[in-house]
Design a protein around this motif. Structure first.
Motif, PDB file in Angstrom:
ATOM      1  N   GLY A  53      56.433  45.757   4.625  1.00 25.62           N
ATOM      2  CA  GLY A  53      55.210  45.058   4.255  1.00 25.62           C
ATOM      3  C   GLY A  53      55.345  44.220   3.004  1.00 25.62           C
ATOM      4  O   GLY A  53      54.356  43.958   2.315  1.00 25.62           O
ATOM      5  N   ARG A  96      41.400  36.441   2.679  1.00 23.63           N
ATOM      6  CA  ARG A  96      42.464  37.409   2.963  1.00 23.63           C
ATOM      7  C   ARG A  96      43.089  37.052   4.310  1.00 23.63           C
ATOM      8  O   ARG A  96      42.388  36.828   5.303  1.00 23.63           O
ATOM      9  CB  ARG A  96      41.908  38.838   3.034  1.00 23.63           C
ATOM     10  N   GLU A 150      44.852  37.790   7.771  1.00 23.18           N
ATOM     11  CA  GLU A 150      44.889  38.895   8.713  1.00 23.18           C
ATOM     12  C   GLU A 150      45.189  38.357  10.101  1.00 23.18           C
ATOM     13  O   GLU A 150      45.126  37.147  10.355  1.00 23.18           O
ATOM     14  CB  GLU A 150      43.574  39.664   8.724  1.00 23.18           C
ATOM     15  N   SER A 208      49.925  44.975  -3.527  1.00 29.72           N
ATOM     16  CA  SER A 208      49.490  45.365  -2.191  1.00 29.72           C
ATOM     17  C   SER A 208      49.065  44.130  -1.415  1.00 29.72           C
ATOM     18  O   SER A 208      48.312  43.290  -1.932  1.00 29.72           O
ATOM     19  CB  SER A 208      48.317  46.350  -2.272  1.00 29.72           C
ATOM     20  N   ASP A 228      46.996  43.926   0.797  1.00 25.71           N
ATOM     21  CA  ASP A 228      45.601  44.003   1.226  1.00 25.71           C
ATOM     22  C   ASP A 228      44.613  43.414   0.215  1.00 25.71           C
ATOM     23  O   ASP A 228      43.426  43.301   0.510  1.00 25.71           O
ATOM     24  CB  ASP A 228      45.215  45.469   1.483  1.00 25.71           C
ATOM     25  N   GLY A 229      45.076  43.052  -0.971  1.00 23.20           N
ATOM     26  CA  GLY A 229      44.150  42.619  -2.009  1.00 23.20           C
ATOM     27  C   GLY A 229      43.918  41.126  -2.038  1.00 23.20           C
ATOM     28  O   GLY A 229      44.367  40.381  -1.154  1.00 23.20           O
ATOM     29  N   ASP A 244      49.415  34.910  -3.613  1.00 22.40           N
ATOM     30  CA  ASP A 244      49.996  35.082  -2.292  1.00 22.40           C
ATOM     31  C   ASP A 244      50.466  33.705  -1.828  1.00 22.40           C
ATOM     32  O   ASP A 244      49.734  32.717  -1.931  1.00 22.40           O
ATOM     33  CB  ASP A 244      48.937  35.639  -1.342  1.00 22.40           C
TER      34      ASP A 244
END
Length: 434
Positions: free
Chosen positions: A45, A83, A85, A125, A127-128, A157
């Motif tokens: 990940g 985010r 996904e 992470s 996910d943030g 990111d």
């Protein structure tokens, strides 16, 4: 019209949103699609992040004011509050409330500021939020003649930014800090306009990528990359990366890009041996014509087949092939991988090396209040490819290589860097290493 990966993606996205403008689901560019899918397939990940490090006099940064300024940016720029996904099998960005965490990093006993930052970034992470701040305070006891330095990391990111976006993010962050702005200072109408502009820019980009995925373009990339196959083994247990640097005087027009490709090819020959065609990626591209200048990720990864045969090709041949590649540089990475595999390559899509080139005149400078941060480096951070070469061109040419020490031996990597630097220095005025 032919059916492409990009065209299929657009169809799926339109079905997800019912053909309208979804308030919280945004489409992704081909570059973003690659980052989202690579992360989803990575067993560890690992994120792809873009960090900028700035050193400030100790105690000069107001953390609360800085966080407010960053959340002002997230409110203005949709990609900075979205985010990534995979929703119903389709990569998207889902918008959220503007939130930018700021972690004040305290070095542990015996740990320096840069060590503490490296540790903090290693815990990132996926996910943030896509924009995060880390402020490492100098723990030393100083006096007025030696105030010490704090180091601020502005980390994004990679799916949220490219090189063109970085300069604007840094500029906007400094302006918001100076003016004391926060998320509440961005009106609902301004947020809606930002969403509309971002969606327009991405859809224009996807249309350009679809056009660049023509049968002729895919046939070109299939033929160009038919013999490509990655050589490096998969990464092992994480280790601090190795690094080496060299500075030489710059010429009036810098180093030709084709010469950089040839030098990287020579480094790959040292690392992987002769008779192979390892894939090396480099970013290229920009906003499509007519697109609003939004913050986001619009740079494609173009693949260079770095053949390591004993006979080095003539520089003119590399230049000619590179120009032909640029004519098709908008073909998305996943389309290129598919074309290569269809043509018979066993390439998985992993890269054996990366090359990035920056213009020194475009390097972002972060100014917080009346103080300008000094850009600095924090070595030892993970790198996505086995090795990565960065070149900053200006009055001098600053050459830097980092490598994954769980994949490449330090001795071989340093030898490869020496070969790479020697080739570049041979075509430039004599300089000295630094």
């Amino acid at each position: 019209m032919h059916r492409s990966i990009t065209g299929s993606y657009l169809d799926r996205y339109q079905r997800l949103t019912g053909g309208g403008d979804s308030a919280d689901l945004l489409p992704v560019t081909g570059a973003q699609r690659r980052f989202v899918l690579v992360r989803a397939m990575d067993p560890t990940g690992r994120p792809d992040t873009v960090p900028l490090f700035f050193a400030f006099p100790s105690g000069s940064v107001d953390a609360a004011r800085l966080r407010e300024a960053a959340e002002h940016l997230a409110a203005r720029h949709p990609v900075l509050r979205a985010r990534a996904e995979v929703f119903r099998g389709t990569p998207v960005l889902r918008t959220a409330s503007p939130s930018v965490p700021l972690e004040e990093v305290r070095p542990a006993p015996g740990e320096g500021v840069r060590d503490a930052l490296r540790r903090a970034l290693g815990a990132w992470s996926a996910d943030g939020p896509p924009l995060r701040l880390f402020l490492a305070r100098d723990p030393g006891i100083r006096d007025q003649d030696d105030p010490g330095e704090d180091v601020l990391a502005v980390v994004l990111d990679h799916a949220a930014c490219d090189g063109q976006s970085l300069a604007r993010i840094v500029e906007d962050l400094g302006e918001a800090y100076l003016s004391g702005l926060g998320a509440a200072d961005v009106t609902a109408d301004e947020r809606a306009a930002g969403l509309a502009e971002y969606r327009q820019a991405v859809l224009l980009q996807l249309e350009a990528e679809h056009r660049a995925s023509s049968p002729d373009a895919l046939a070109y990339w299939g033929d160009r990359l038919r013999t490509v196959h990655e050589r490096a083994p998969r990464p092992g247990a994480p280790l601090p990366t190795g690094a080496a640097e060299l500075t030489v005087p710059g010429g009036p027009s810098g180093v030709p890009f084709a010469a950089l490709l040839d030098a990287v090819r020579s480094a790959a020959r040292v690392l992987y041996g002769t008779g192979h065609v390892p894939p090396v990626g480099y970013p290229w591209g920009g906003r499509p014509a007519g697109a609003p200048p939004v913050v986001g990720c619009f740079l494609n990864t173009v693949v260079f087949p770095a053949g390591t045969d004993e006979a080095r090709p003539a520089p003119e041949l590399t230049a000619t092939q590179w120009w032909d590649d640029l004519d098709r540089a908008d073909t998305p990475f996943d389309e290129v991988v598919h074309a290569a595999r269809t043509a018979g390559s066993r390439w998985s899509g992993a890269l054996d090396g990366l090359l990035t080139v920056d213009d020194d005149r475009r390097r972002p400078v972060l100014r917080l209040g009346g103080t300008s941060g000094r850009e600095t480096q924090v070595d030892g951070r993970p790198v996505r490819a086995p090795f990565a070469v960065s070149v900053v061109q200006g009055p001098t040419v600053r050459l830097r290589m980092v490598w994954d020490r769980s994949v490449l031996d330090d001795t071989a990597a340093r030898e490869a860097f020496a070969v790479l630097g020697g080739e570049l220095r041979a075509g430039l005025p004599v300089g000295s290493a630094s």
